[in-house]
Design an enzyme around this catalytic site. Structure first.
Site, mmCIF file in Angstrom:
data_model
loop_
_atom_site.group_PDB
_atom_site.id
_atom_site.type_symbol
_atom_site.label_atom_id
_atom_site.label_comp_id
_atom_site.label_asym_id
_atom_site.label_seq_id
_atom_site.Cartn_x
_atom_site.Cartn_y
_atom_site.Cartn_z
ATOM 1 N N ASP A 1 -48.482 10.487 80.781
ATOM 2 C CA ASP A 1 -48.830 11.287 81.791
ATOM 3 C C ASP A 1 -47.734 11.731 82.628
ATOM 4 O O ASP A 1 -47.181 11.074 83.503
ATOM 5 C CB ASP A 1 -49.982 10.856 82.860
ATOM 6 C CG ASP A 1 -50.470 11.595 83.758
ATOM 7 O OD1 ASP A 1 -51.599 12.464 83.408
ATOM 8 O OD2 ASP A 1 -49.871 11.823 84.860
ATOM 9 N N TYR B 1 -43.299 16.886 88.571
ATOM 10 C CA TYR B 1 -42.541 15.608 88.721
ATOM 11 C C TYR B 1 -41.098 15.764 88.065
ATOM 12 O O TYR B 1 -40.276 14.693 88.155
ATOM 13 C CB TYR B 1 -43.186 14.587 87.571
ATOM 14 C CG TYR B 1 -44.565 14.090 87.869
ATOM 15 C CD1 TYR B 1 -45.279 14.584 89.089
ATOM 16 C CD2 TYR B 1 -45.343 13.557 86.782
ATOM 17 C CE1 TYR B 1 -46.602 14.220 89.326
ATOM 18 C CE2 TYR B 1 -46.568 12.871 87.184
ATOM 19 C CZ TYR B 1 -47.424 13.312 88.289
ATOM 20 O OH TYR B 1 -48.643 13.146 88.424
ATOM 21 N N LYS C 1 -48.954 18.859 83.622
ATOM 22 C CA LYS C 1 -50.018 19.415 84.583
ATOM 23 C C LYS C 1 -49.295 20.739 85.127
ATOM 24 O O LYS C 1 -48.007 20.636 85.170
ATOM 25 C CB LYS C 1 -50.240 18.648 85.718
ATOM 26 C CG LYS C 1 -50.736 17.256 85.305
ATOM 27 C CD LYS C 1 -51.107 16.170 86.533
ATOM 28 C CE LYS C 1 -51.240 14.636 86.181
ATOM 29 N NZ LYS C 1 -49.909 14.100 85.990
ATOM 30 N N HIS D 1 -53.252 20.724 88.486
ATOM 31 C CA HIS D 1 -52.870 19.834 89.166
ATOM 32 C C HIS D 1 -53.730 19.441 90.472
ATOM 33 O O HIS D 1 -54.142 18.484 91.009
ATOM 34 C CB HIS D 1 -51.465 19.869 89.509
ATOM 35 C CG HIS D 1 -50.730 18.568 89.753
ATOM 36 N ND1 HIS D 1 -49.429 18.361 89.355
ATOM 37 C CD2 HIS D 1 -51.157 17.363 90.211
ATOM 38 C CE1 HIS D 1 -48.984 17.221 89.843
ATOM 39 N NE2 HIS D 1 -50.030 16.597 90.507
HETATM 40 N N1 LIG Z 1 -53.012 14.146 89.693
HETATM 41 C C1 LIG Z 1 -52.413 13.555 90.750
HETATM 42 O O1 LIG Z 1 -52.360 14.307 91.793
HETATM 43 C C2 LIG Z 1 -51.485 12.466 90.736
HETATM 44 C C3 LIG Z 1 -50.977 11.841 91.821
HETATM 45 C C4 LIG Z 1 -50.315 10.566 91.755
HETATM 46 C C5 LIG Z 1 -50.532 9.979 90.430
HETATM 47 N N2 LIG Z 1 -50.371 10.683 89.223
HETATM 48 C C6 LIG Z 1 -50.343 10.038 88.067
HETATM 49 O O2 LIG Z 1 -50.954 8.638 88.028
HETATM 50 C C7 LIG Z 1 -49.752 7.572 87.540
HETATM 51 C C8 LIG Z 1 -49.988 6.521 88.278
HETATM 52 O O3 LIG Z 1 -50.068 6.533 89.576
HETATM 53 P P1 LIG Z 1 -48.879 6.119 90.615
HETATM 54 O O4 LIG Z 1 -47.592 6.165 90.113
HETATM 55 O O5 LIG Z 1 -48.932 7.130 91.902
HETATM 56 O O6 LIG Z 1 -49.163 4.685 91.280
HETATM 57 P P2 LIG Z 1 -49.663 3.272 90.478
HETATM 58 O O7 LIG Z 1 -49.601 3.330 89.207
HETATM 59 O O8 LIG Z 1 -51.055 2.974 91.366
HETATM 60 O O9 LIG Z 1 -48.632 2.309 91.307
HETATM 61 C C9 LIG Z 1 -47.308 2.126 91.143
HETATM 62 C C10 LIG Z 1 -46.586 1.297 91.764
HETATM 63 O O10 LIG Z 1 -46.992 0.086 91.459
HETATM 64 C C11 LIG Z 1 -46.013 -0.672 90.980
HETATM 65 N N3 LIG Z 1 -46.410 -1.765 89.727
HETATM 66 C C12 LIG Z 1 -46.798 -1.271 88.558
HETATM 67 N N4 LIG Z 1 -46.942 -2.229 87.916
HETATM 68 C C13 LIG Z 1 -47.073 -3.243 88.639
HETATM 69 C C14 LIG Z 1 -47.334 -4.724 88.254
HETATM 70 N N5 LIG Z 1 -47.775 -4.860 87.230
HETATM 71 N N6 LIG Z 1 -47.112 -5.534 89.215
HETATM 72 C C15 LIG Z 1 -46.658 -5.281 90.375
HETATM 73 N N7 LIG Z 1 -46.446 -3.987 90.815
HETATM 74 C C16 LIG Z 1 -46.540 -2.836 89.822
HETATM 75 C C17 LIG Z 1 -44.703 0.257 90.685
HETATM 76 O O11 LIG Z 1 -43.474 -0.616 90.769
HETATM 77 P P3 LIG Z 1 -42.489 -0.419 89.815
HETATM 78 O O12 LIG Z 1 -42.285 0.933 89.219
HETATM 79 O O13 LIG Z 1 -41.241 -0.808 90.615
HETATM 80 O O14 LIG Z 1 -43.124 -1.448 88.730
HETATM 81 C C18 LIG Z 1 -45.007 1.376 91.629
HETATM 82 O O15 LIG Z 1 -44.556 1.040 92.919
HETATM 83 C C19 LIG Z 1 -48.700 8.625 88.242
HETATM 84 O O16 LIG Z 1 -47.560 8.127 87.466
HETATM 85 C C20 LIG Z 1 -48.972 10.041 87.822
HETATM 86 O O17 LIG Z 1 -48.637 9.924 86.297
HETATM 87 C C21 LIG Z 1 -51.425 11.695 89.428
#
Ligand SMILES: NC(=O)c1ccc[n+]([C@@H]2O[C@H](COP(=O)([O-])OP(=O)(O)OC[C@H]3O[C@@H](n4cnc5c(N)ncnc54)[C@H](OP(=O)(O)O)[C@@H]3O)[C@@H](O)[C@H]2O)c1
Length: 283
Positions: free
Chosen positions: A44, A49, A74, A107
């Site tokens: 994704d 990004y 997106k 988005h």
């Molecule tokens: N549509 C939208 O508006 C929108 C908004 C936000 C996000 N997204 C999408 O959703 C995806 C996921 O959301 P997100 O990236 O915001 O946050 P997330 O996946 O909830 O959290 C990522 C955070 O958690 C840490 N992490 C990941 N796996 C871990 C584990 N097993 N143990 C401990 N820490 C861990 C990562 O650190 P490290 O990298 O250091 O491991 C990072 O700091 C995004 O990458 C994006 O593709 C979409």
């Protein structure tokens, strides 16, 4: 990999990798390559990004057959018009080095999303996109699209995690055949989620980490998850969630963690809308 069936029959992996906040192209390419080597097939990304090229390079180098992959990107609000959507989609496809996209999402619910959706319907009918969907759309906006357009959204990607469980949204989307995809499944590590007592206790029962408990909980609710990590050990950990099952008691305990509060803010908040337009102007 377990899949969900979208409302047009397309199979979508229930777990994938999100690449938000990996702006460095070398790092992003390495992360996607690591994920693909572990077994991830859903990636994704988003034009906002600024890492579609890196994702494309990792995909091209992987040698994995195109039909085994499920790639999402997106459309950002600065391109939410009929004409600009076609151009932005073509730019994304080129950066990703792909002939077609599996899922294209609007988005945010801002701009001329009606013009954008008309363009997306055409791209879908032309076979350039396998499924079209939305992100950060409230249930009223989703129902508007369902009623107004010939092709309803296949997916709504919204913030969903233990502190913001989206109980009503999930119910609505399920009833209306729209797949909920969780962004921020790990609450971006905020509010001490990884040291939450309830989640740690449940994890200890199954010899699983808090991240694994959360992802398992989302998957058991039929929600697609796209956790982001730049670390290979965590990518492997997040992928390893299919060999245990949370009980009704576990689910009830996690239900109590819901604060119904976003880590980001409300997409209906005018200040947030203004902030996102400001971000778009700098792009
Ligand atoms: N549509 C939208 O508006 C929108 C908004 C936000 C996000 N997204 C999408 O959703 C995806 C996921 O959301 P997100 O990236 O915001 O946050 P997330 O996946 O909830 O959290 C990522 C955070 O958690 C840490 N992490 C990941 N796996 C871990 C584990 N097993 N143990 C401990 N820490 C861990 C990562 O650190 P490290 O990298 O250091 O491991 C990072 O700091 C995004 O990458 C994006 O593709 C979409």
């Amino acid at each position: 990999m377990k899949t969900v069936k979208l409302n047009n029959g397309l199979e979508m992996p229930i777990l994938g990798l999100g690449v938000y906040q990996i702006p460095d192209p070398h790092e992003c390419e390495r992360v996607v390559a690591d994920a693909l080597s572990i077994g991830y097939r859903l990636i994704d990304t988003a034009s906002a990004y600024r890492n579609e090229e890196a994702v494309g390079k990792a995909i091209a180098k992987s040698g994995i057959a195109r039909d085994e992959l499920f790639i999402t990107t997106k459309l950002f609000l600065n391109n939410a018009t009929y004409e600009k959507t076609k151009q932005s989609f073509a730019d994304s496809l080129k950066k990703l080095q792909l002939e077609y996209l599996d899922l294209y999402l609007i988005h945010q619910p801002y701009g001329d999303v009606y013009g954008a959706w008309r363009a997306m319907q055409e791209l879908y009918r032309d076979g350039k996109i396998k499924a079209i969907g939305v992100s950060n759309f409230g249930t009223d906006r989703v129902m508007d699209f369902i009623e107004f357009f010939e092709i309803p959204p296949a997916v709504d990607q919204v913030e969903t995690h233990p502190f913001h469980q989206q109980i009503e949204t999930l119910k609505f989307l399920k009833e209306n055949g729209v797949q909920l995809e969780s962004w921020g499944p790990l609450a971006e590590g905020k509010h001490g989620i990884f040291t939450n007592g309830v989640l740690m206790k449940i994890g200890n029962k199954y010899q699983k980490s808090v991240a694994q408990v959360i992802l398992r909980w989302l998957i058991q609710r039929d929600i697609v998850v796209i956790p982001k990590s730049t670390r290979k050990d965590r990518l492997a950990e997040n992928y390893d969630v299919f060999d245990f099952e949370l009980t009704e008691d576990d689910l009830n305990l996690i239900a109590e963690l819901d604060t119904k509060t976003s880590i980001w803010g409300d997409h209906r908040d005018p200040e947030k809308v203004k902030m996102l337009y400001g971000y778009a102007k700098k792009m």
